[in-house]
Enzyme design. Structure first.
Site, PDB file in Angstrom:
ATOM      1  N   LYS A  45      48.907  36.590  33.958  1.00  0.00           N
ATOM      2  CA  LYS A  45      48.347  36.081  32.696  1.00  0.00           C
ATOM      3  C   LYS A  45      47.958  34.619  32.847  1.00  0.00           C
ATOM      4  O   LYS A  45      46.887  34.206  32.435  1.00  0.00           O
ATOM      5  CB  LYS A  45      49.348  36.195  31.535  1.00  0.00           C
ATOM      6  CG  LYS A  45      49.580  37.542  30.957  1.00  0.00           C
ATOM      7  CD  LYS A  45      48.440  38.128  30.150  1.00  0.00           C
ATOM      8  CE  LYS A  45      47.483  38.898  31.018  1.00  0.00           C
ATOM      9  NZ  LYS A  45      47.767  40.244  31.338  1.00  0.00           N
TER      10      LYS A  45
ATOM     11  N   ASN B  14      24.097  49.849  34.068  1.00  0.00           N
ATOM     12  CA  ASN B  14      25.507  49.540  34.339  1.00  0.00           C
ATOM     13  C   ASN B  14      25.945  50.477  35.445  1.00  0.00           C
ATOM     14  O   ASN B  14      25.765  51.684  35.332  1.00  0.00           O
ATOM     15  CB  ASN B  14      26.361  49.760  33.085  1.00  0.00           C
ATOM     16  CG  ASN B  14      27.840  49.696  33.386  1.00  0.00           C
ATOM     17  OD1 ASN B  14      28.263  48.960  34.270  1.00  0.00           O
ATOM     18  ND2 ASN B  14      28.632  50.471  32.664  1.00  0.00           N
ATOM     19  N   GLY B  15      26.524  49.917  36.515  1.00  0.00           N
ATOM     20  CA  GLY B  15      26.983  50.760  37.620  1.00  0.00           C
ATOM     21  C   GLY B  15      26.529  50.187  38.939  1.00  0.00           C
ATOM     22  O   GLY B  15      26.156  49.010  39.020  1.00  0.00           O
TER      23      GLY B  15
ATOM     24  N   HIS C 106      62.886  32.169  51.890  1.00  0.00           N
ATOM     25  CA  HIS C 106      62.311  32.658  53.148  1.00  0.00           C
ATOM     26  C   HIS C 106      60.886  32.161  53.377  1.00  0.00           C
ATOM     27  O   HIS C 106      60.174  32.709  54.208  1.00  0.00           O
ATOM     28  CB  HIS C 106      62.345  34.191  53.182  1.00  0.00           C
ATOM     29  CG  HIS C 106      63.747  34.736  53.152  1.00  0.00           C
ATOM     30  ND1 HIS C 106      64.614  34.594  54.201  1.00  0.00           N
ATOM     31  CD2 HIS C 106      64.430  35.391  52.177  1.00  0.00           C
ATOM     32  CE1 HIS C 106      65.783  35.151  53.892  1.00  0.00           C
ATOM     33  NE2 HIS C 106      65.695  35.640  52.658  1.00  0.00           N
TER      34      HIS C 106
ATOM     35  N   ARG D  13      32.625  42.961  28.586  1.00  0.00           N
ATOM     36  CA  ARG D  13      32.313  43.702  29.816  1.00  0.00           C
ATOM     37  C   ARG D  13      31.637  42.831  30.871  1.00  0.00           C
ATOM     38  O   ARG D  13      31.374  43.273  31.982  1.00  0.00           O
ATOM     39  CB  ARG D  13      31.394  44.892  29.503  1.00  0.00           C
ATOM     40  CG  ARG D  13      32.013  45.892  28.555  1.00  0.00           C
ATOM     41  CD  ARG D  13      31.052  47.016  28.263  1.00  0.00           C
ATOM     42  NE  ARG D  13      30.907  47.906  29.388  1.00  0.00           N
ATOM     43  CZ  ARG D  13      31.655  48.966  29.606  1.00  0.00           C
ATOM     44  NH1 ARG D  13      32.624  49.256  28.768  1.00  0.00           N
ATOM     45  NH2 ARG D  13      31.456  49.731  30.650  1.00  0.00           N
TER      46      ARG D  13
ATOM     47  N   GLU E 211      53.614  39.783  35.969  1.00  0.00           N
ATOM     48  CA  GLU E 211      52.669  39.848  34.852  1.00  0.00           C
ATOM     49  C   GLU E 211      52.480  38.468  34.218  1.00  0.00           C
ATOM     50  O   GLU E 211      51.368  38.088  33.851  1.00  0.00           O
ATOM     51  CB  GLU E 211      53.165  40.898  33.834  1.00  0.00           C
ATOM     52  CG  GLU E 211      52.357  41.034  32.561  1.00  0.00           C
ATOM     53  CD  GLU E 211      50.875  41.375  32.775  1.00  0.00           C
ATOM     54  OE1 GLU E 211      50.473  41.733  33.890  1.00  0.00           O
ATOM     55  OE2 GLU E 211      50.113  41.234  31.803  1.00  0.00           O
TER      56      GLU E 211
ATOM     57  N   CYS F 157      29.428  45.368  33.245  1.00  0.00           N
ATOM     58  CA  CYS F 157      28.147  45.271  32.550  1.00  0.00           C
ATOM     59  C   CYS F 157      28.210  46.174  31.321  1.00  0.00           C
ATOM     60  O   CYS F 157      28.974  47.133  31.279  1.00  0.00           O
ATOM     61  CB  CYS F 157      26.942  45.704  33.382  1.00  0.00           C
ATOM     62  SG  CYS F 157      26.712  44.738  34.873  1.00  0.00           S
TER      63      CYS F 157
ATOM     64  N   GLU G 126      44.844  34.180  35.120  1.00  0.00           N
ATOM     65  CA  GLU G 126      43.627  34.737  34.512  1.00  0.00           C
ATOM     66  C   GLU G 126      43.005  33.813  33.481  1.00  0.00           C
ATOM     67  O   GLU G 126      41.801  33.640  33.455  1.00  0.00           O
ATOM     68  CB  GLU G 126      43.958  36.050  33.776  1.00  0.00           C
ATOM     69  CG  GLU G 126      44.009  37.265  34.635  1.00  0.00           C
ATOM     70  CD  GLU G 126      44.116  38.517  33.795  1.00  0.00           C
ATOM     71  OE1 GLU G 126      45.091  38.642  33.031  1.00  0.00           O
ATOM     72  OE2 GLU G 126      43.230  39.378  33.895  1.00  0.00           O
TER      73      GLU G 126
ATOM     74  N   LYS H  28      36.493  43.141  31.287  1.00  0.00           N
ATOM     75  CA  LYS H  28      37.559  44.007  30.769  1.00  0.00           C
ATOM     76  C   LYS H  28      37.559  45.375  31.452  1.00  0.00           C
ATOM     77  O   LYS H  28      38.607  45.920  31.730  1.00  0.00           O
ATOM     78  CB  LYS H  28      37.344  44.174  29.264  1.00  0.00           C
ATOM     79  CG  LYS H  28      38.455  44.892  28.550  1.00  0.00           C
ATOM     80  CD  LYS H  28      39.528  43.950  28.122  1.00  0.00           C
ATOM     81  CE  LYS H  28      40.701  44.626  27.488  1.00  0.00           C
ATOM     82  NZ  LYS H  28      41.942  43.917  27.797  1.00  0.00           N
TER      83      LYS H  28
ATOM     84  N   TRP I  31      27.837  41.616  34.489  1.00  0.00           N
ATOM     85  CA  TRP I  31      28.907  41.133  35.375  1.00  0.00           C
ATOM     86  C   TRP I  31      28.367  41.376  36.773  1.00  0.00           C
ATOM     87  O   TRP I  31      28.189  42.519  37.187  1.00  0.00           O
ATOM     88  CB  TRP I  31      30.202  41.910  35.136  1.00  0.00           C
ATOM     89  CG  TRP I  31      31.354  41.364  35.905  1.00  0.00           C
ATOM     90  CD1 TRP I  31      32.185  40.346  35.526  1.00  0.00           C
ATOM     91  CD2 TRP I  31      31.839  41.810  37.183  1.00  0.00           C
ATOM     92  NE1 TRP I  31      33.125  40.124  36.492  1.00  0.00           N
ATOM     93  CE2 TRP I  31      32.942  40.995  37.523  1.00  0.00           C
ATOM     94  CE3 TRP I  31      31.441  42.799  38.082  1.00  0.00           C
ATOM     95  CZ2 TRP I  31      33.653  41.154  38.706  1.00  0.00           C
ATOM     96  CZ3 TRP I  31      32.145  42.949  39.267  1.00  0.00           C
ATOM     97  CH2 TRP I  31      33.241  42.132  39.561  1.00  0.00           C
TER      98      TRP I  31
HETATM   99  O1  M6R Z   1      41.743  49.047  32.148  1.00  0.00           O
HETATM  100  P1  M6R Z   1      42.792  48.989  33.229  1.00  0.00           P
HETATM  101  O2  M6R Z   1      44.177  48.978  32.703  1.00  0.00           O
HETATM  102  O3  M6R Z   1      42.596  50.046  34.266  1.00  0.00           O
HETATM  103  O4  M6R Z   1      42.532  47.597  33.932  1.00  0.00           O
HETATM  104  C1  M6R Z   1      43.234  47.216  35.068  1.00  0.00           C
HETATM  105  C2  M6R Z   1      43.048  45.767  35.354  1.00  0.00           C
HETATM  106  O5  M6R Z   1      41.706  45.488  35.634  1.00  0.00           O
HETATM  107  C3  M6R Z   1      43.494  44.897  34.191  1.00  0.00           C
HETATM  108  O6  M6R Z   1      44.820  45.145  33.850  1.00  0.00           O
HETATM  109  C4  M6R Z   1      43.314  43.413  34.516  1.00  0.00           C
HETATM  110  O7  M6R Z   1      44.235  43.032  35.488  1.00  0.00           O
HETATM  111  C5  M6R Z   1      43.449  42.609  33.231  1.00  0.00           C
HETATM  112  N1  M6R Z   1      42.469  41.602  33.199  1.00  0.00           N
HETATM  113  C6  M6R Z   1      44.810  42.063  33.026  1.00  0.00           C
HETATM  114  O8  M6R Z   1      44.918  41.122  32.039  1.00  0.00           O
END
Ligand code: M6R
Length: 600
Positions: free
Chosen positions: A479, A103-104, A498, A27, A475, A2, A482, A595, A77
């Site tokens: 990506k 926020n929180g 396996h 956010r 990774e 948020c 996501e 984010k 969020w």
């Molecule tokens: O801000 P941070 O690096 O702590 O965030 C960690 C993860 O939330 C972040 O890397 C998330 O997996 C991203 N959306 C990756 O693209």
């Protein structure tokens, strides 16, 4: 997650709030809302879904309804309650006099709800936030003034909260509260702001004041008064806001993600030129390293861990922060704990580091946001200097993390005398070649796009690799899922037989990541053949054209095994990006993600 924003000044609060929210949208984007406090009228506008829905409502509203010079705004969020209009912020008191954004997470909200319900308060949302509005309202009804009411109420809250509050009877005032959630005050010309993140203040404020946990700020057009929760005044000097509005511009690219992928060579060059900028001498005595991170940052840790083991002869454990918190740890004074977080606001990582600090470990933090909450729990901080990353999917911050970890491992290896000076300078030379190699990949963007387009319609994809390349595969898969919502999983290539091999057929492509220098190259290639034998289309990402008949090859510049994750990352990011683009996905703001993940 948020984002909250507040404005008080001489111009349109609605415009300022919407501008700010635009830069906070990363956010969360489940709903958006603003409250405008005009003389004697407190008006609330909300919309479920993206900010644009709210903007449209405001645009069609008669102008006189949106005139105000004070207000608060929110981008949500969802944590408690569905992402709908009812649960959208701002929340208001039953008499409509008080509005609040949050926020929180309020951990004791169920008890508060029960208590307030017994006092006759009726709840109209499922949020934890609504309890705060009623608490302040109860104080006001009991005769407290606005400021005292807020102070009395927030003392009853457990959890994390950044709040922006307006009160119809006092339109010359905006109150902000901070505890365990980010909040800063922005100072402009005859106007002041509050925001969850500096990004919302770019082009608006000239100076900022950082609020600390346990503080309340009463903000007027030309005055800011900060106190602690006990009412004791706090004096803090404003700082100049150094970033410009251009730092969050798409710069002609279709998406921030693509722009950020292209920024990588420049960022790495600058990091190499600047060096680590911390004294690693005091870290020499550790023989145990624990690396704690989440998501992409965790993958950077996994990629770098073998180098710390190899070059510095340290025992290294890499753990997801959310697991570290609940596991019995060996962390002690002999341990160097490295926390990695792009945003510096990830609740899991922050909680884990707080815990590590209690066990007397030395804590080193790698973050892209030196102004973020995580630095409070660090003995030393290494900044990523990647510039603000707007796209929710991390790209440039990942390669900056890798680079910083490589620099750190090399510095420790030098301090510990485990590598000769020739070896160290050879490795530094190899690192200096990286920006050009990534540029070569970016120059081949069209080729990667054409390959990617062929795989956009498959329902799932498996990524395989071994050793140093495995975190790259993880990774790459992260990506892809996501931003394209294609189910992608990464497997150690040797594990395929396996179990996961049962998934393979003509509808399940396999993306393999290989490095010709790795001792596992031939074995991984055999695993690719096994996948082919099950009719799975195979795409090879490698720095050598492999023998065999594979469906597609993305040829990477030759690289040493240690640093290959940097070049592999760029190619896999582009591959995922072009698949998502082909599918018409909302690449910079994928569904359900935010984010800054500020909840555990
Ligand atoms: O801000 P941070 O690096 O702590 O965030 C960690 C993860 O939330 C972040 O890397 C998330 O997996 C991203 N959306 C990756 O693209």
């Amino acid at each position: 997650m948020c984002g909250i924003i507040g404005y008080i000044g001489e111009s349109s609060a609605a415009e300022n709030l919407l501008d700010g929210l635009k830069n906070l949208e990363y956010r969360g984007y489940d709903s958006a809302g603003i409250a405008l406090n005009d003389n004697n009228r407190l008006k609330i506008f909300k919309a479920a879904g993206k900010l644009n829905n709210l903007c449209q409502i405001i645009r069609t509203e008669p102008r006189e309804n949106t005139v105000a010079e004070c207000g608060i705004g929110h981008i949500r969020w969802a944590t408690h309650g569905l992402p709908n209009l009812e649960n959208a912020h701002p929340h208001r008191s039953a008499d409509g006099n008080l509005a609040l954004v949050h926020n929180g997470i309020i951990e004791n909200y169920l008890e508060l709800r029960k208590e307030l319900s017994a006092d006759g308060y009726h709840f109209t949302s499922q949020t934890d936030t609504e309890a705060i509005v009623h608490l302040i309202d109860r104080e006001l009804k009991n005769g407290a003034g606005f400021e005292d009411a807020v102070q009395n109420a927030v003392r009853l809250l457990d959890g994390a909260f950044a709040l922006g509050i307006v009160y119809r009877q006092e339109p010359d005032k905006l109150i902000a509260v901070k505890k365990n959630a980010p909040l800063i005050i922005g100072i402009g010309q005859h106007e002041n702001f509050i925001a969850s993140d500096i990004a919302a203040l770019l082009g608006k404020a000239e100076k900022i004041v950082r609020m600390e946990d346990g503080e309340i700020a009463v903000i007027r057009r030309g005055e800011i008064k900060i106190t602690d929760f006990a009412g004791k005044q706090v004096m803090r000097q404003p700082e100049l806001l150094q970033l410009s509005a251009e730092s969050i511009d798409k710069g002609g690219y279709k998406h921030f993600m693509l722009k950020e992928i292209h920024e990588q060579p420049g960022i790495i060059r600058a990091l190499l030129a600047d060096g680590l900028q911390i004294d690693t001498g005091s870290l020499r005595d550790f023989n145990r390293i624990e690396i704690i991170a989440c998501g992409t940052s965790l993958h950077a840790a996994l990629a770098a861990a073998p180098l710390f083991e190899d070059w510095c002869r340290c025992e290294v454990s890499v753990q997801p922060a959310s697991e570290y918190i609940y596991k019995k740890q060996r962390t002690g004074a002999d341990t160097l704990v490295i926390g990695i977080s792009q945003s510096g606001e990830t609740a899991d990582t922050i909680t884990a580091l707080k815990q590590a600090q209690k066990s007397n470990a030395q804590v080193l933090v790698l973050t892209n946001r030196p102004d973020s909450s995580i630095v409070r729990y660090a003995d030393k901080v290494i900044t990523l200097q990647a510039g603000i990353e707007v796209s929710v999917a991390a790209t440039k911050s990942y390669t900056a993390q890798l680079l910083r970890l490589y620099q750190l491992a090399l510095a420790l290896a030098k301090d510990k005398n485990f590598l000769s000076s020739e070896e160290i300078s050879g490795l530094h030379n190899a690192l200096r070649q990286i920006p050009v190699k990534i540029e070569e990949i970016l120059a081949e963007e069209e080729k990667i796009k054409n390959v990617a387009k062929k795989y956009a319609r498959f329902p799932a994809m498996a990524y395989i690799a071994r050793g140093q390349q495995l975190p790259s595969a993880m990774e790459g898969a992260l990506k892809l899922k996501e931003i394209s919502y294609i189910n992608a999983c990464a497997y150690a290539a040797g594990e395929l037989k396996h179990g996961p091999i049962a998934l393979l057929d003509a509808n399940m492509p396999v993306a393999a990541v290989l490095c010709r220098q790795a001792p596992t190259y031939a074995k991984t290639l055999s695993n690719c053949e096994e996948a082919k034998a099950r009719k799975a289309p195979v795409i090879i990402f490698s720095d050598q054209i492999p023998q065999g008949n594979f469906d597609d090859i993305v040829l990477l510049p030759q690289n040493c095994e240690e640093f290959a994750p940097l070049t592999e990352a760029a190619a896999l990011q582009l591959f995922a990006y072009f698949i998502a683009d082909e599918l018409g996905r909302e690449i910079d703001q994928p569904r359900n993600l935010a984010k800054s993940v500020t909840v555990e």
